[in-house]
Scaffold this motif. Structure first.
Motif, PDB file in Angstrom:
ATOM      1  N   UNK A  65      -9.850 -42.598  28.472  1.00 16.02           N
ATOM      2  CA  UNK A  65     -10.728 -43.517  29.202  1.00 16.02           C
ATOM      3  C   UNK A  65     -11.771 -42.776  30.033  1.00 16.02           C
ATOM      4  N   UNK A  66     -11.450 -41.527  30.454  1.00 15.14           N
ATOM      5  CA  UNK A  66     -12.364 -40.813  31.348  1.00 15.14           C
ATOM      6  C   UNK A  66     -12.166 -39.307  31.197  1.00 15.14           C
ATOM      7  N   UNK A  67     -13.263 -38.577  31.352  1.00 18.42           N
ATOM      8  CA  UNK A  67     -13.227 -37.112  31.393  1.00 18.42           C
ATOM      9  C   UNK A  67     -13.900 -36.682  32.682  1.00 18.42           C
ATOM     10  N   UNK A  68     -13.259 -35.742  33.371  1.00 19.88           N
ATOM     11  CA  UNK A  68     -13.815 -35.197  34.607  1.00 19.88           C
ATOM     12  C   UNK A  68     -14.064 -33.708  34.443  1.00 19.88           C
ATOM     13  N   UNK A  69     -15.113 -33.239  35.106  1.00 22.14           N
ATOM     14  CA  UNK A  69     -15.412 -31.814  35.171  1.00 22.14           C
ATOM     15  C   UNK A  69     -15.413 -31.402  36.632  1.00 22.14           C
ATOM     16  N   UNK A 106     -16.932 -42.085  31.990  1.00 22.26           N
ATOM     17  CA  UNK A 106     -15.977 -43.077  31.494  1.00 22.26           C
ATOM     18  C   UNK A 106     -16.383 -43.482  30.087  1.00 22.26           C
ATOM     19  N   UNK A 107     -15.394 -43.781  29.249  1.00 23.90           N
ATOM     20  CA  UNK A 107     -15.718 -44.259  27.902  1.00 23.90           C
ATOM     21  C   UNK A 107     -16.270 -45.675  28.004  1.00 23.90           C
ATOM     22  N   UNK A 108     -17.170 -45.999  27.115  1.00 27.56           N
ATOM     23  CA  UNK A 108     -17.739 -47.354  27.120  1.00 27.56           C
ATOM     24  C   UNK A 108     -16.743 -48.367  26.591  1.00 27.56           C
ATOM     25  N   UNK A 125     -10.704 -44.297  23.854  1.00 22.80           N
ATOM     26  CA  UNK A 125     -11.052 -43.732  22.552  1.00 22.80           C
ATOM     27  C   UNK A 125     -10.021 -42.683  22.168  1.00 22.80           C
ATOM     28  N   UNK A 126      -9.633 -42.669  20.897  1.00 17.49           N
ATOM     29  CA  UNK A 126      -8.696 -41.646  20.434  1.00 17.49           C
ATOM     30  C   UNK A 126      -9.312 -40.257  20.514  1.00 17.49           C
ATOM     31  N   UNK A 127     -10.631 -40.193  20.312  1.00 12.93           N
ATOM     32  CA  UNK A 127     -11.364 -38.940  20.439  1.00 12.93           C
ATOM     33  C   UNK A 127     -12.609 -39.231  21.257  1.00 12.93           C
ATOM     34  N   UNK A 141      -5.943 -40.980  30.454  1.00  6.73           N
ATOM     35  CA  UNK A 141      -5.643 -42.210  29.728  1.00  6.73           C
ATOM     36  C   UNK A 141      -6.072 -43.399  30.585  1.00  6.73           C
ATOM     37  N   UNK A 142      -6.119 -44.593  29.997  1.00 11.92           N
ATOM     38  CA  UNK A 142      -6.478 -45.778  30.798  1.00 11.92           C
ATOM     39  C   UNK A 142      -5.532 -46.010  31.974  1.00 11.92           C
TER      40      UNK A 142
END
Length: 137
Positions: free
Chosen positions: A72-76, A87-89, A93-95, A118-119
């Motif tokens: 659901x989200x990636x942080x740097x 955040x994923x739209x 997403x699996x990838x 994950x969500x």
């Protein structure tokens, strides 16, 4: 000791020894419940230990995967501080592949950590690289 007594004593010893051993099948050890795999994340670019020139903006390419629940989200994080989050739209997403950027500042080494979530908020292990910011030529 007479030679004929030896086989008798050997048989007696074996019988006693086997009698002392438990011939019953051991109870099976319960198998642990499988732990769901955590999300996976990797920094595809730039490479670890790469030099970047101070004052330039450069891209950081991050890929996260989770077939079980999705990302659901990636942080740097740069030097322990949140630099950017995407955040994923979709819900998850699996990838999930993102390109983030960072303005290279502060001569010296900097630690970059990417985490995927994950969500439900469960994080991945951090993907970590170190980059050296060098002065412009």
């Amino acid at each position: 000791m007479p030679a004929s007594a030896l086989p008798t004593r050997l048989l007696l010893f074996c019988a006693l020894w086997l009698g002392a051993c438990s011939l019953a099948k051991p109870s099976p050890t319960p198998l642990p419940s499988p732990t769901p795999a955590i999300p996976q994340v990797q920094i595809l670019f730039p490479a670890h230990n790469q030099q970047v020139i101070e004052g330039l903006v450069f891209d950081i390419d991050i890929l996260a995967r989770d077939a079980a629940q999705g990302i659901a989200r990636i942080e740097l994080h740069v030097d322990g501080e949140l630099a950017q989050a995407i955040e994923s739209e979709a819900d998850a997403l699996n990838e999930f592949r993102v390109t983030m950027n960072w303005f290279a500042k502060g001569i010296g080494w900097h630690k970059f950590e990417a985490r995927a979530y994950r969500p439900n908020g469960e994080p991945s292990q951090a993907a970590i690289i170190a980059l050296e910011v060098v002065p412009a030529p």
